[in-house]
Design a protein around this motif. Structure first.
Motif, PDB file in Angstrom:
ATOM      1  N   THR A 211       1.283   0.750  -0.281  1.00  0.00           N
ATOM      2  CA  THR A 211       1.351  -0.581   0.332  1.00  0.00           C
ATOM      3  C   THR A 211       2.577  -1.339  -0.153  1.00  0.00           C
ATOM      4  N   GLU A 212       2.901  -1.195  -1.436  1.00  0.00           N
ATOM      5  CA  GLU A 212       4.071  -1.870  -1.988  1.00  0.00           C
ATOM      6  C   GLU A 212       5.368  -1.350  -1.378  1.00  0.00           C
ATOM      7  N   GLN A 213       5.336  -0.126  -0.787  1.00  0.00           N
ATOM      8  CA  GLN A 213       6.515   0.445  -0.140  1.00  0.00           C
ATOM      9  C   GLN A 213       6.444   0.318   1.381  1.00  0.00           C
ATOM     10  N   PRO A 217      -1.934   1.660   4.620  1.00  0.00           N
ATOM     11  CA  PRO A 217      -3.021   2.586   4.949  1.00  0.00           C
ATOM     12  C   PRO A 217      -3.861   2.040   6.106  1.00  0.00           C
ATOM     13  N   TYR A 218      -4.332   2.942   6.967  1.00  0.00           N
ATOM     14  CA  TYR A 218      -5.248   2.521   8.023  1.00  0.00           C
ATOM     15  C   TYR A 218      -6.496   3.401   7.959  1.00  0.00           C
ATOM     16  N   GLY A 226      -4.612   7.587   7.315  1.00  0.00           N
ATOM     17  CA  GLY A 226      -3.175   7.798   7.159  1.00  0.00           C
ATOM     18  C   GLY A 226      -2.482   6.488   6.837  1.00  0.00           C
ATOM     19  N   VAL A 227      -1.189   6.433   7.140  1.00  0.00           N
ATOM     20  CA  VAL A 227      -0.408   5.228   6.889  1.00  0.00           C
ATOM     21  C   VAL A 227       0.304   4.810   8.172  1.00  0.00           C
ATOM     22  N   ARG A 235      -0.920  10.432  10.354  1.00  0.00           N
ATOM     23  CA  ARG A 235      -2.160  10.899   9.741  1.00  0.00           C
ATOM     24  C   ARG A 235      -1.846  11.755   8.521  1.00  0.00           C
ATOM     25  N   PHE A 236      -2.661  11.582   7.470  1.00  0.00           N
ATOM     26  CA  PHE A 236      -2.464  12.353   6.250  1.00  0.00           C
ATOM     27  C   PHE A 236      -2.628  13.853   6.514  1.00  0.00           C
TER      28      PHE A 236
END
Length: 347
Positions: A211-213, A217-218, A226-227, A235-236
């Motif tokens: 999140t800091e980068q 995430p969802y 995933g992100v 998706r991861f």
């Protein structure tokens, strides 16, 4: 451009300077050049006419286009040359080519250092059918409008555009370009995920670092999927981060917690020894002192008993007479005496 919503915002935008309702802008900066099949003069009434026209649509779909929006822009070099009459002639030609039987409104804006026309067209013709035109028809419209402008207003040469140059890419080129962009973004994301996974101590720490980068995430059904980066979801499972990776993070969290507990115990042990209860300490000291006194008393008693045993003498007459066989034996035992301790040793 097209609008699949009700189009209220679009109409309000193009009319924001033209009508004085709720706006404080100078009227000369924007003017209604042409209205086609529209009678109203107020913004709200114009919006109602477009909505009423939409209700006559014959074929309804969820993604029906409610409004079409085209913009005819002129070069800043022609800023002082363009007149309202020129703009009206060009607008009428546009309506002739594009929207004869369609509700339309064309507004002139001049607030961005160049003149341009906003052409808003209803998504439904007067007969209830869609007013959509194909790409080929739209290309023909641009060419005919350009030809009309050059013939009637040659002084607008700075606004001339050669629409015949084919700047379009092939389908394969577009797909390849999109794939290259996606691969570049994917590789960058994979690098971020790998570095973050290596540094993380737990699953929560992993997601927080992402999140800091700006890798948000969802979730789906309360499960991490995933992100999302710049509106795109990854998706991861497609990035090689399956369930085993998250299990490894969970195990890493347990190990980290265990090590923290051990370090905490090591830190607290000397402090606990230093904080020994003073009452218990005094009692223990007193107990040790009492035991020492008792030991000394017992030692003294033993010494006293030993000295008394050596001093006490038992005569031969007090003991059981031994067997004798001669006068010499009697004389021998009569003059002989032993101590109690010697008797105990012989027994």
């Amino acid at each position: 451009m097209s609008r699949k919503s009700n189009g209220t915002q679009l109409i309000q935008y193009v009319l924001r300077y033209s009508l004085k309702e709720k706006f404080n802008q100078i009227k000369s900066d924007a003017t209604v050049i042409l209205k086609n099949h529209i009678r109203s003069t107020r913004v709200d009434d114009i919006i109602k006419e477009f909505k009423l026209n939409e209700s006559y649509r014959i074929y309804h779909r969820k993604d029906n286009v409610k409004l079409f929006h085209d913009c005819l822009s002129f070069s800043p070099k022609n800023k002082g040359i363009i007149t309202k009459a020129m703009l009206k002639d060009i607008a009428e030609k546009y309506i002739e080519l594009r929207a004869k039987n369609v509700l339309s409104i064309i507004i002139h804006h001049a607030e961005k250092n160049h003149d341009h026309l906003h052409c808003v067209t209803a998504g439904v013709k007067l007969d209830g059918y869609s007013s959509r035109i194909s790409k080929q028809q739209f290309k023909h419209l641009k060419l005919e409008l350009e030809k009309f402008q050059q013939e009637k207003f040659p002084e607008l040469c700075a606004s001339k555009i050669n629409h015949r140059i084919d700047r379009s890419q092939t389908k394969e080129q577009i797909i390849k370009a999109v794939q290259n962009v996606r691969e570049t973004g994917k590789n960058k994301l994979l690098e971020i995920l790998q570095n973050t996974f290596t540094a993380a101590n737990s699953q929560q720490d992993f997601l927080q670092r992402l999140t800091e980068q700006n890798c948000l995430p969802y979730y789906r059904n309360d499960s991490i999927q995933g992100v999302m980066i710049e509106g795109r979801k990854f998706r991861f499972s497609k990035l090689g981060f399956d369930e085993s990776k998250f299990k490894e993070l969970d195990q890493r969290e347990k190990d980290f917690k265990m090590l923290s507990d051990v370090d905490q115990l090591r830190t607290q042990k000397p402090q606990l020894l230093e904080k020994e209860d003073p009452v218990e300490k005094d009692y223990s000291s007193k107990l040790n002192t009492d035991e020492n006194v008792l030991d000394e008393l017992q030692a003294l008693r033993n010494e006293d008993e030993l000295s008394q045993s050596h001093e006490r003498v038992i005569d031969i007459d007090d003991c059981e007479a031994p067997e004798v066989s001669s006068i010499e034996d009697i004389r021998k035992y009569r003059d002989f005496s032993i101590t109690e301790s010697d008797l105990e040793m012989e027994e």
